[in-house]
Design a protein around this motif. Structure first.
Motif, PDB file in Angstrom:
ATOM      1  N   GLU A   1       0.727  -1.319   0.227  1.00 40.94           N
ATOM      2  CA  GLU A   1       0.027   0.078  -0.009  1.00 40.94           C
ATOM      3  C   GLU A   1       0.883   1.246  -0.022  1.00 40.94           C
ATOM      4  O   GLU A   1       1.621   1.262   0.880  1.00 40.94           O
TER       5      GLU A   1
ATOM      6  N   SER B   1      -2.040  -0.877  -3.879  1.00 35.13           N
ATOM      7  CA  SER B   1      -3.087  -0.117  -3.849  1.00 35.13           C
ATOM      8  C   SER B   1      -2.760   1.195  -2.983  1.00 35.13           C
ATOM      9  O   SER B   1      -1.765   1.425  -2.626  1.00 35.13           O
TER      10      SER B   1
ATOM     11  N   TRP C   1      -2.878   3.914  -0.308  1.00 35.82           N
ATOM     12  CA  TRP C   1      -2.977   3.843   1.154  1.00 35.82           C
ATOM     13  C   TRP C   1      -3.318   5.164   1.797  1.00 35.82           C
ATOM     14  O   TRP C   1      -2.595   5.940   1.501  1.00 35.82           O
TER      15      TRP C   1
END
Length: 128
Positions: A58, A125, A127
């Motif tokens: 993340e 992804s 964060w």
């Protein structure tokens, strides 16, 4: 009266153009940030190893430091969704690759020198 309507029409058209340009800029920024996150995640996979394989990286929002970005850029990274495996990265402003890091005290991964791995099997992804 016609002059007032004409001026108001021009003002409204100018606002529409500015809004369209702003949306275009934000889409470009989002795309640039996504590409930078991929580079950062690849760097993390290539430079850290631990008992648990890396499955999720993340990457936080990339922030400019100082006035007009003169202090460089930084972001935060978390591995496998665990706060103890988080670190702050100082980034090179041009390449967006890390030039320094500050990891948490309980960090479970060891720094290694450029292991030739890819992002296969690793989810990246946003964060925060």
């Amino acid at each position: 009266m016609a002059i007032i309507k004409g001026v108001e029409h021009l003002r409204i058209e100018k606002q529409k153009r500015q809004k369209a340009e702003s949306i275009k800029e934000s889409k470009k920024e989002v795309k640039d940030q996504a590409e930078a996150r991929q580079k950062i995640a690849l760097w993390v996979v290539q430079h850290f190893e631990g008992a648990e394989p890396i499955k999720l990286i993340e990457v936080g929002h990339i922030e400019s430091l100082g006035i007009f970005g003169t202090g460089g850029e930084s972001t935060s990274v978390r591995i496998n969704g665990k706060n103890k495996n988080s670190m702050g990265l100082q980034l090179d402003s041009d390449s967006k690759l890390p030039i320094g890091f500050d990891k948490s005290k309980r960090f479970e991964y060891v720094y290694i020198q450029n292991n030739k791995k890819t992002l296969d099997g690793v989810e990246v992804s946003y964060w925060r």
